[in-house]
Design a protein around this motif. Sequence first.
Motif, PDB file in Angstrom:
ATOM      1  N   TYR A 145       0.913  -1.262  -0.040  1.00  8.27           N
ATOM      2  CA  TYR A 145      -0.397   0.328   0.134  1.00  8.27           C
ATOM      3  C   TYR A 145       1.019   1.025  -0.449  1.00  8.27           C
ATOM      4  O   TYR A 145       0.456   2.126  -0.338  1.00  8.27           O
ATOM      5  N   PRO A 148       1.294   3.052  -4.036  1.00 11.86           N
ATOM      6  CA  PRO A 148       0.165   3.917  -4.529  1.00 11.86           C
ATOM      7  C   PRO A 148       0.064   4.926  -4.273  1.00 11.86           C
ATOM      8  O   PRO A 148      -0.116   5.683  -4.300  1.00 11.86           O
ATOM      9  N   GLY A 152       0.492   8.492  -5.653  1.00 12.91           N
ATOM     10  CA  GLY A 152      -0.787   9.182  -5.456  1.00 12.91           C
ATOM     11  C   GLY A 152      -0.481  10.716  -5.363  1.00 12.91           C
ATOM     12  O   GLY A 152      -1.374  11.521  -5.379  1.00 12.91           O
ATOM     13  N   LEU A 158       0.036   5.271 -10.911  1.00 12.17           N
ATOM     14  CA  LEU A 158       0.814   3.851 -10.645  1.00 12.17           C
ATOM     15  C   LEU A 158       1.776   3.383 -10.781  1.00 12.17           C
ATOM     16  O   LEU A 158       2.027   3.174 -12.107  1.00 12.17           O
TER      17      LEU A 158
END
Length: 231
Positions: A145, A148, A152, A158
């Motif tokens: 996690y 990404p 962002g 991505l």
Amino acid sequence: MNGFDEIPVLAPVTARCAFTGNEVITIGVPEAGQVRDAFGGFLEATLATQGCAALPSARLADTGHDFTTFLNTSHAQVLIFTGGSSTSGVDMVRKTLAEAQATYLFESVQVRPGHPALAARLADGRIVLGLPGNPLAAYTALYSYLPPLLAGMRGLPLPPLDTAEIAQDIPALTASSQQRLIPALVRECRAHPLPRRASYMLSGLSKATHLLVADASGHTAGDRVPLLPVF
Ligand SMILES: Nc1nc2c(c(=O)[nH]1)N[C@H]1C(S)=C(S)[C@@H](COP(=O)(O)OP(=O)(O)OC[C@H]3O[C@@H](n4cnc5c(N)ncnc54)[C@H](O)[C@@H]3O)O[C@H]1N2
Ligand code: MOO
């Protein structure tokens, strides 16, 4: 001599870790009911490899007071809890997020290890990652996690996932439909699954270059699977 007067750069994302668990000790040999910390120092260094600036970490007792104080006093863009992310009465992350009226980005994930991992946004925009306490599960969640999330926050696409052929069969899971993240050594475009990969173990991960994403239905050698980089 030619040169540039101005160069655009990405500011580091600030992050702060909170290591939770009354049973966690940081020095000496654990007695019954204790466990030696597997995160302090390592997690901050891992964040630095991804361009994060890690503010000094905190150690929290399993009390609402400690968790709420951490949220209220941590001026980092990303706050990371280890442990306390599950749903028992003594797991404080979800209770603290509910009190703070945080908005979940995801509450759990159909994956092994690491299904209690979560992410949420606080009202002022800070992001909270809740990593499981089990050491391998915490790291697999971080590798899943963090990239990404940082992409962002930086306005980047991505990161694409590499793939590789598996070097050996991976048996099906009998009692679960969850995907698995398995530490693997990728050599000459083939992914070799590593042993010692239960969620409380780090010795498989210590030799891994990647996590391979395996389906619950299993794989035969030669199947091509996605890979998450270990950093
Ligand atoms: N009722 C349920 N209970 C649990 C479930 C479930 O689905 N239903 N899932 C289990 C799984 S799988 C995981 S993973 C854990 C995650 O729970 P937490 O995130 O709340 O983690 P803790 O309970 O705090 O810790 C789990 C384990 O890890 C050890 N730990 C914690 N911090 C450290 C550290 N810094 N270094 C080394 N080891 C650490 C802790 O002592 C525990 O043994 O939830 C299960 N329960
Ligand atoms: O999700 Mo837990 O990760 O299996 O240890």
